[in-house]
Design an enzyme around this catalytic site. Structure first.
Site, PDB file in Angstrom:
ATOM      1  N   ASP A 440      60.349 -53.336  -4.008  1.00 51.05           N
ATOM      2  CA  ASP A 440      60.602 -52.208  -4.913  1.00 51.05           C
ATOM      3  C   ASP A 440      61.028 -52.698  -6.297  1.00 51.05           C
ATOM      4  OD1 ASP A 440      60.871 -49.529  -5.525  1.00 51.05           O
ATOM      5  OD2 ASP A 440      62.155 -49.068  -3.812  1.00 51.05           O
ATOM      6  N   ASP A 497      56.371 -41.698  -4.913  1.00 53.91           N
ATOM      7  CA  ASP A 497      57.481 -41.253  -4.068  1.00 53.91           C
ATOM      8  C   ASP A 497      57.270 -39.820  -3.610  1.00 53.91           C
ATOM      9  OD1 ASP A 497      58.885 -43.532  -3.924  1.00 53.91           O
ATOM     10  OD2 ASP A 497      60.472 -42.958  -5.311  1.00 53.91           O
TER      11      ASP A 497
HETATM   12  C1  DGJ Z   1      62.175 -46.035  -4.333  1.00 61.07           C
HETATM   13  C2  DGJ Z   1      60.983 -46.102  -3.435  1.00 61.07           C
HETATM   14  O1  DGJ Z   1      59.842 -45.663  -4.085  1.00 61.07           O
HETATM   15  C3  DGJ Z   1      61.288 -45.321  -2.173  1.00 61.07           C
HETATM   16  O2  DGJ Z   1      60.151 -45.245  -1.360  1.00 61.07           O
HETATM   17  C4  DGJ Z   1      62.422 -45.987  -1.475  1.00 61.07           C
HETATM   18  O3  DGJ Z   1      62.039 -47.264  -1.033  1.00 61.07           O
HETATM   19  C5  DGJ Z   1      63.624 -46.074  -2.402  1.00 61.07           C
HETATM   20  N1  DGJ Z   1      63.303 -46.643  -3.666  1.00 61.07           N
HETATM   21  C6  DGJ Z   1      64.719 -46.883  -1.783  1.00 61.07           C
HETATM   22  O4  DGJ Z   1      65.788 -47.020  -2.599  1.00 61.07           O
END
Ligand code: DGJ
Length: 693
Positions: A440, A497
Site C-alpha cells: 500500500d 477502494d
Molecule cells: C488503503 C487500501 O486501499 C485499503 O484496501 C486498505 O488496505 C487500507 N489502506 C488499509 O489501511
C-alpha cells in the site's frame, strides 16, 4: 536524407530526417507496403511556407529543438549549472535499425551533449516502446526531457485522457483539440488517482470497436507530465516525460521512462488489447504462470483493524467454503496498529492481538486449502512509531509538513531506510509461508521527488529477487499507483477502494483501455457499500467482480443463505472460465444506450467469449436496445446463452428465447444487429456466454 522504418505487419512508423538533423516521425499508422519509397513519402509530407512565418517549417522532431525555432514545447530544456539555458543542436552520430528496433545517437559537440533515442516494436503485442537518454560531458541541469515525441493525427477532433479521485478512479475526459497545450502534470509522487499517465487520440468517428486510434502510456510511478499541443501552424505533438522541476540537481545522465505506444484500426479496442496483452505477457513477471489466478478473500472491509484470531479463523473458514483460494490479512496485524494513527513501519506482529504469532492463523488458512497474503505499507512512517522515535531523520520532507492519513513518507533514497524495510519484510516472509504482499501507499508525497519512486523500485526489485515466489499487489488507497513501471514488479492492481459494484463497473471498464483482466483485482463488497452507502444486490456485486481477477471483501457472516448460494454459484462460474478469461482480451462494446456499460471477454483462440452487459442506470426508453458484439467470425455460428438467465425479474414478462435457453447465431448477426436482452433493473448485469460448437 535519412529514413528508418519500424514494422510489425500491422503498423508502420517512419522516422526521417533532413541531412543529419533529428528525425521527425513522418508516419505512424496502418502498415505501409514494403516497397514504399520513403524518399517520396518524405517529399509528400513536406509543408508549404507562407506569409507571416519563418522561411522554413521547424522540424517537429522526436526532440523538438529551441535552437531551430520550434514554435511549441521543446523536447529538451537544459541549463548549465550557472543557470544559462542550453540551446543545443543535435546532429546524427550513428543509427542502428534492424529487426523491429531503431537506435539513434545524436551529438551536440558545442555543448558536449549526446542524445539517444530507442524505439522497438513488439510484433506479438504491437506495442512500441520508446525512450530517450541524454548524456552530458559536464554536469548540467535538465528541467524537461521528453520520450521520443510523436505527432498526433490532424483528423482527430478530441483526445481522451484519464483523471480520477479516491474511490473514483479511471474517469475519462474528452478534450477537443484547439491551438495550445493540454497539459497534465502529476506532482504527487505517485502515478496518482488524479492523472493516470495515459492518452488516447481517436480519429474522427472512432468508437470502441471501429476507426483509427493512437494510444500512449508513460510507464513511470513517480509522476509524469503530458503535453498534447496543437501548434499555431496546425501540427500537433504529444510529449510524455517525468514530472518537471522536481529533480534539477546537476547530473551527467538523464533518462525517460519507457513510453508505450499503440496504434489501431479497430477502434479504441485495438490499442486497449495491445496494452492488455503487453502488460500481461511482457511487463508483469508471474511467479508461477501456470497457476490459475487464485480467488481472493481480503479481510479489510470485514474487520478493519480489529484483528481477533478466532474471528479471522471463522471468516477464513466461510471464505474457503465460498471458494476463496487466498486469504489476505490486511492492515492491523503489527505493533499497536489499532487505527490509522500509529505504528508504521514497526513491522512486528502485535502479540496482544496474536499472542502466538501469525502461525496459528496461517496454519488454519493453509488447512482450509488457501494460501496466505499480508499487508505492508513499506514507504511510510507514522510520527507515532518506534522507528520514528529512533530515526526522525528517516522521514521524507519538511518537519512541519501536512500529514496524510496521520503519516509521513519514508526517505526511499536513503539506503538505511530501504535496508530496514527489506529486513522487516524479509523476516516476516522467511518466518511464515506467505505467497502474497498487498503493498500500500496511502499518501501523496509532501514534495515531489523522483528519487522516492526510484528507491521504491530498488526495494521492490530486491524483494522480488529474494522472494521470487511472492506476488505483490500494487495499491495506493486503491488505484493511486498504477502504471507499467510498478507493474513490472507487481502482479495485481487494487483498482479502487470502492467496492461499490456500480462504480466499479465503469472504473474497470475504462481501466481496460490499459489493463488486462488478469491483473485487475475486483472484489465482491458488502451488501451496503462502505464507501457509497449503496445497497446492491449480490448478483450484481458478484458478476461485476467475476469480470476481472475476482475476490471477496466483506464480512461473510452478513451473507444470507440465498446470497451465499448466488455467490458460490458465480464463483464456481468464474473458476471454470478464468483459464481462458485471464488469458483473453477485453473488448469494450459500443452501447446504443448510455445506461449500459458493455464489454466482452474473448478467448485468445477466439473460440469463446463472455459478454458482461451492465446496467448502470435506468434507461430512457422502455425496451433494451440490442447490444452489438465485436470481433466475431462473421461466417461462424455461435452458441449463445445467458449464463444468469435465472436473474430475470418479474417485470421482464415477455417470452424471450434467450430466457429459455441457448440460440445458434452467426457472428455477422451478433456483430451487425446484436443481441436483444430481457428487461432488467438498474444495477444489474447480464452475462452472455458464447462459443463455437
Ligand atoms: C488503503 C487500501 O486501499 C485499503 O484496501 C486498505 O488496505 C487500507 N489502506 C488499509 O489501511
Amino acid at each position: 536524407m535519412h529514413a528508418w522504418r519500424l514494422d510489425d505487419g500491422h503498423q508502420t512508423v517512419v522516422l526521417a530526417a533532413r541531412g543529419n538533423r533529428l528525425p521527425e516521425v513522418m508516419y505512424w499508422g496502418a502498415a505501409l507496403p514494403a516497397s514504399e519509397d520513403l524518399g517520396a513519402l518524405v517529399d509528400a509530407s513536406g509543408h508549404d511556407v507562407t506569409g507571416g512565418m519563418l522561411d522554413e517549417n521547424p522540424d517537429l522532431s522526436i526532440c523538438p529543438e529551441t535552437a531551430r525555432t520550434f514554435p511549441g514545447q521543446p523536447g529538451l530544456i537544459a541549463h548549465a549549472v550557472d543557470g544559462t539555458p542550453i540551446h543545443g543542436t543535435l546532429l546524427l552520430v550513428s543509427a542502428d535499425a534492424e529487426g523491429g528496433r531503431i537506435g539513434l545517437t545524436y551529438r551536440d559537440d558545442a555543448n558536449g551533449m549526446t542524445y539517444i533515442a530507442e524505439l522497438a516494436v513488439d510484433s506479438a503485442t504491437r506495442v512500441i516502446t520508446a525512450s530517450a537518454t541524454l548524456r552530458s560531458d559536464k554536469p548540467i541541469r535538465v528541467l524537461w526531457l521528453a520520450a521520443p515525441v510523436m505527432p498526433a493525427a490532424q483528423h482527430s477532433d478530441e483526445m481522451i485522457d484519464v483523471s480520477g479521485r479516491w474511490c473514483g478512479e479511471f474517469q475519462l475526459n474528452r478534450t477537443p483539440w484547439i491551438p495550445g497545450i493540454r497539459l497534465r502534470e502529476n506532482r504527487t509522487g505517485r502515478s496518482g488517482h488524479e492523472h493516470f499517465p495515459g492518452l488516447f487520440v481517436p480519429a474522427r468517428g472512432t468508437t470502441n470497436t471501429q476507426g483509427e486510434a493512437w494510444a500512449f502510456h508513460y510507464g513511470w510511478s513517480g509522476g509524469h507530465r503530458m503535453v498534447a499541443e496543437e501548434l499555431p501552424d496546425g501540427r500537433r505533438q504529444v510529449q510524455f516525460g517525468h514530472a518537471t522541476g522536481i529533480d534539477s540537481r546537476p547530473g551527467l545522465e538523464f533518462a525517460t521512462a519507457p513510453l508505450y505506444l499503440a496504434y489501431s484500426r479497430t477502434g479504441l479496442n485495438g490499442c486497449a488489447v495491445s496494452f492488455q496483452r503487453h502488460v500481461r505477457d511482457h511487463v508483469v513477471t508471474w511467479p508461477r504462470p501456470e497457476r490459475p489466478r487464485p480467488l481472493h478473500y481480503n479481510c479489510w472491509e470485514a474487520v478493519y483493524f480489529d484483528h481477533k484470531p478466532e474471528v479471522l479463523k471463522d471468516i477464513a473458514g466461510r471464505a474457503a467454503r465460498l471458494g476463496a483460494e487466498r486469504f489476505v490479512l490486511d492492515d492491523g496485524w503489527f505493533d499497536a496498529r489499532n487505527d490509522d494513527t500509529s505504528s508504521i513501519p514497526d513491522w512486528d506482529v502485535d502479540r496482544r492481538k496474536f499472542p502466538d504469532g501469525l502461525d496459528p492463523l496461517i496454519e488454519h488458512v493453509h488447512g482450509l486449502g488457501m494460501t496466505f497474503g499480508i499487508w505492508f505499507e513499506p514507504e511510510m512512517i507514522n510520527p507515532d512509531s518506534g522507528v520514528y522515535r529512533k530515526h526522525p531523520d528517516w522521514a521524507f520532507g519538511p518537519g512541519d509538513q501536512i500529514l496524510g492519513r496521520q503519516q509521513m513518507a519514508l526517505d526511499m533514497s536513503n539506503t538505511a531506510v530501504r535496508e530496514h524495510a527489506f529486513a522487516k519484510i524479509a523476516a516476516i516472509l522467511r518466518a511464515h509461508d506467505i505467497d502474497y504482499i498487498k503493498w500500500d501507499h496511502n499518501r501523496v508525497l509532501p514534495v515531489p521527488d523522483h528519487a522516492q519512486a526510484e528507491g521504491t523500485h530498488v526495494l521492490m526489485g530486491q524483494l522480488r529477487e529474494a522472494f521470487p515466489d511472492v506476488e505483490i499487489e500494487t495499491c495506493a488507497s486503491g488505484g493511486g499507483r498504477l502504471d507499467l513501471g510498478i507493474l513490472s514488479h507487481t502482479q495485481r492492481a487494487w483498482l479502487s477502494d470502492s467496492n461499490d459494484a456500480l462504480e466499479r463497473l465503469s472504473m474497470q471498464h475504462n481501466a481496460a483501455l490499459f489493463l488486462p483482466a488478469a491483473v485487475t483485482g475486483s472484489h465482491v463488497g458488502p451488501r451496503v457499500s462502505h464507501t457509497s452507502g449503496r445497497n446492491l444486490d449480490i448478483r450484481f456485486r458478484a458478476w461485476v467482480a467475476a469480470s476481472r481477477h475476482m475476490g471477496i471483501e466483506m464480512d461473510p457472516r452478513e451473507l444470507t443463505e440465498g446470497e451465499t448460494e448466488v455467490l458460490a454459484k458465480v464463483i464456481a462460474w468464474w473458476k471454470s472460465n478464468r483459464g481462458w478469461m485471464m488469458q483473453g482480451d477485453i473488448l469494450r462494446l459500443d452501447s446504443a444506450d448510455p445506461a449500459i456499460i458493455a464489454e466482452m471477454h474473448i478467448a485468445a483462440d477466439r473460440s469463446r467469449f463472455a459478454a458482461f452487459i451492465g446496467k448502470s442506470a435506468t434507461s430512457a426508453q422502455i425496451l433494451p436496445r440490442p447490444i452489438r458484439l465485436a470481433e466475431l467470425d462473421p461466417n461462424a455460428s455461435y452458441r449463445v446463452e445467458l449464463a444468469n438467465r435465472d436473474d430475470a425479474v418479474r417485470l421482464s414478462r415477455g417470452n424471450m428465447a434467450l430466457k429459455n435457453g441457448p440460440l445458434m447465431l452467426s457472428g455477422r448477426f451478433l456483430v451487425s444487429k446484436g443481441l436483444t436482452l430481457p428487461w432488467s433493473y438498474p444495477a444489474s448485469l447480464w452475462v452472455i456466454e458464447g462459443s463455437l460448437p
